[in-house]
Design an enzyme around this catalytic site. Structure first.
Site, PDB file in Angstrom:
ATOM      1  N   GLY A   1      40.454   2.035 -46.311  1.00 59.42           N
ATOM      2  CA  GLY A   1      40.279   0.593 -46.151  1.00 59.42           C
ATOM      3  C   GLY A   1      38.823   0.202 -46.007  1.00 59.42           C
TER       4      GLY A   1
ATOM      5  CB  ILE B   1      49.791   5.894 -38.920  1.00 63.57           C
ATOM      6  CG1 ILE B   1      50.140   4.441 -39.255  1.00 63.57           C
ATOM      7  CG2 ILE B   1      48.383   6.241 -39.360  1.00 63.57           C
ATOM      8  CD1 ILE B   1      49.275   3.417 -38.517  1.00 63.57           C
TER       9      ILE B   1
ATOM     10  CE  LYS C   1      42.551  -3.563 -40.283  1.00 60.25           C
ATOM     11  NZ  LYS C   1      43.155  -2.579 -41.176  1.00 60.25           N
TER      12      LYS C   1
ATOM     13  CE  LYS D   1      43.262 -13.272 -37.061  1.00 57.70           C
ATOM     14  NZ  LYS D   1      41.830 -12.921 -37.122  1.00 57.70           N
TER      15      LYS D   1
ATOM     16  CG  ASN E   1      38.383 -13.522 -38.992  1.00 55.87           C
ATOM     17  OD1 ASN E   1      39.467 -13.381 -39.519  1.00 55.87           O
ATOM     18  ND2 ASN E   1      38.234 -14.264 -37.909  1.00 55.87           N
TER      19      ASN E   1
ATOM     20  N   GLY F   1      33.987  -9.736 -46.269  1.00 51.03           N
ATOM     21  CA  GLY F   1      34.037  -8.780 -47.369  1.00 51.03           C
ATOM     22  C   GLY F   1      35.210  -7.828 -47.310  1.00 51.03           C
ATOM     23  CB  SER F   2      37.623  -6.830 -44.679  1.00 51.92           C
ATOM     24  OG  SER F   2      38.111  -8.072 -44.208  1.00 51.92           O
TER      25      SER F   2
ATOM     26  CD  GLU G   1      45.951 -19.299 -40.487  1.00 55.04           C
ATOM     27  OE1 GLU G   1      45.227 -18.553 -41.180  1.00 55.04           O
ATOM     28  OE2 GLU G   1      46.072 -20.511 -40.704  1.00 55.04           O
TER      29      GLU G   1
END
Length: 606
Positions: A286, A338, A363, A405, A442, A445-446, A537
């Protein structure tokens, strides 16, 4: 010209200058002297000749590329000439019992002028041959420091360049009205507009690696208003390792406008617990996991275990690291989920890692609202599997990648991340392994970042969709997040929740506006539409709640909190019985558990 021809030519010229200068200096002082029979002259000439070439060899004067000569090369000439004159004076004193100071002084000046002049002519010849006759774009360089000077020199020497540097702008008042590498320093950023008009500037290069985001925003706004494209130099570390050249300029990115001062790592503490050790990273394919792997490799671990579910992403990071660190670090790719407890135990038992970074997780907030049981499987059960395996096989340090979060969560994803924190805190009480969590906001670029979505919407001509004009988020770059995770492992005592000082939260709508401008459009061309808050959210995010905050950072920009672990029975119940619950029951249960609210009694009693 070949090296041998260059060497022969320079040695011949230097020999002629050295011998000629000593004879001329004697003749100036004693015009009637018989130059060919004086023992003093002969001893002086031979000594100068031999010592000059010895010192020229010592200082590599014949190996220099004089077409790129600078002050450094002239300094070496000064040293070689001065030392050869001093040696000649010593020889005169030993053999003649006298030192001819005036003669040697004249010879010293002639050596400097003529030997330095030959190199200067060589440089001028190169510049003349490689001069560019095509039309160049007048360029203004922002920053007259080391980086700006390097850019100016590179542009002047590059015979394939498009840009012609004409001046500097720098906020350092001590440099104003000076000339650096032949270019004037016009003033601070307030003179940019006037300079564009005065010099007909067609290009602006920002060459200040340490420039604050607010200053960069100001400069970019001025450039945009003037209709001039601004670019920025690559990162200094990329230049130093040879990844990029200093004149490979890039466009200003939204990350640059949001960036903060880089996190200064405690290199010695990180090296102590990483160097020569075996490190395991879950979610290694990731965006965060792969960057952790890149950063960790800088500290020379003995072995790096890449654990991930997707074979393509693991393959790509494996190939990247193998190519870059071949022979120095053993990189082992492990495909495994996992959620597969036996597989996690199998990997831990086989490789016995010293440090584990657990980055694998679901996520995506709205998706997890629709799939709460999957969120629990991956974020809670998956974390427990990896943590239990780490405990069983005596891992030294376990670092969980958590999220902002997880603070007072209003959604399933945040709740499962908080419960994952509870699980490692529970283990930390009874284990020899140091279990810690790292929270951050946050990541720009992810894969789940809004930036790729906004860019796609701009490419399609708009509109950009923003949930709410008041919505804010904390932002950080992938390297920032990865460095925090690595530093947390070095600071770990066990049970902590580490948090980066992320500065002020950023309005999502401001992020969208910046991206529109950076893409070369105006707000009239690309519209912004508000779509409303999505399921799960929050309008604002938090990093630590009031009960967890410690006033002083444990490390520059890193705060620590001790999240209180409660409701152990409910955590155990969720792990053991969640599959027997319906999706809406799981959702209610994790939200109540993470927010310390009383769960429905009949669920707990099942």
């Amino acid at each position: 010209m070949t090296y041998k021809k260059r060497l022969s030519l320079l040695m011949l010229l230097d020999s002629f200058i050295v011998l000629g200068s000593i004879y001329v200096s004697y003749f100036i002082l004693v015009p009637n002297l018989n130059l060919y029979t004086t023992a003093t002259l002969t001893i002086s000439a031979v000594t100068l000749f031999v010592t000059h070439h010895l010192f020229a060899y010592q200082f590599h004067l014949y190996k220099k590329a004089w077409e790129y000569a600078s002050i450094h090369e002239l300094t070496l000439i000064f040293k070689a000439v001065t030392l050869s004159i001093l040696c000649t004076a010593i020889i005169q004193f030993i053999f003649i019992q006298d030192i001819y100071f005036r003669t040697l002084g004249i010879a010293w000046m002639m050596h400097l002028l003529l030997i330095g002049g030959v190199r200067l002519v060589w440089r001028m010849k190169h510049d003349w041959i490689n001069r560019i006759d095509t039309e160049l774009k007048p360029t203004l360089i922002i920053g007259a420091g080391a980086a700006g000077t390097m850019v100016a020199k590179q542009l002047k020497q590059d015979n394939k360049r498009e840009f012609d540097p004409v001046a500097f702008v720098d906020d350092d008042k001590r440099k104003h009205k000076l000339e650096i590498v032949g270019l004037p320093v016009l003033g601070g950023k307030e003179v940019i507009k006037g300079s564009i008009e005065k010099f007909g500037i067609q290009k602006i290069i920002i060459a200040i690696p340490s420039l604050r985001a607010s200053d960069l925003q100001d400069i970019y706004t001025i450039c945009k208003e003037s209709g001039i494209k601004a670019q920025i130099i690559p990162k200094i570390e990329d230049v130093m390792v040879g990844k990029l050249s200093v004149n490979q300029f890039r466009d200003v990115e939204v990350e640059d406008l949001l960036g903060r001062e880089p996190i200064q790592l405690n290199i010695s503490s990180i090296s102590e617990y990483v160097k020569g050790k075996t490190v395991l990273v879950t979610g290694a394919g990731g965006s965060i996991g792969s960057e952790i792997c890149r950063q960790i490799c800088k500290f020379n671990p003995k072995k790096l275990i890449l654990v991930g579910h997707g074979e393509n992403s693991i393959y790509h990071i494996e190939m990247e690291l193998r190519n870059k660190f071949a022979g120095s670090i053993e990189v082992v790719p492990m495909i495994g989920d996992i959620q597969d407890r036996s597989r996690m135990f199998e990997i831990m038992e086989e490789y016995q890692p010293n440090v584990v970074y657990h980055a694998a997780a679901h996520k995506h907030v709205p998706l997890m609202e629709y799939n709460p049981k999957e969120a629990v499987k991956n974020n809670v059960i998956g974390t427990k599997n990896v943590a239990d395996a780490a405990d069983t096989f005596n891992v030294d340090t376990f670092v969980l990648i958590s999220s902002d979060k997880a603070v007072n969560p209003t959604n399933v994803m945040g709740s499962t991340k908080r419960i994952a924190e509870m699980i490692i805190q529970q283990l930390d009480r009874i284990s020899q392994t140091k279990f810690v969590a790292v929270r951050f906001g946050n990541v720009l670029g992810s894969r789940g970042s809004v930036i790729p979505l906004f860019k796609k919407q701009i490419k399609q001509g708009g509109p950009i969709t923003v949930t709410d004009p008041k919505m804010t988020r904390y932002f950080m770059t992938i390297p920032e997040a990865s460095r925090l995770v690595i530093q947390a492992g070095a600071l770990a005592n066990g049970g902590e929740v580490f948090v980066l000082d992320m500065g002020e939260p950023v309005k999502i709508v401001d992020l969208a506006k910046n991206l529109i401008r950076l893409s070369g459009y105006s707000s009239d061309e690309i519209k912004i539409e508000y779509s409303g808050i999505r399921p799960g959210e929050k309008m604002y995010e938090e990093l630590l709640n009031d009960e967890e905050v410690h006033d002083k950072p444990i490390f520059p920009k890193i705060f620590i909190g001790k999240a209180v672990f409660e409701r152990e029975e409910e955590v155990d119940f969720l792990v053991e019985k969640f599959e027997t619950l319906r999706s809406h029951e799981v959702k209610t249960f994790v939200l109540n558990l993470a927010n310390k609210k009383e769960n429905i009694k009949q669920l707990v009693s099942k």
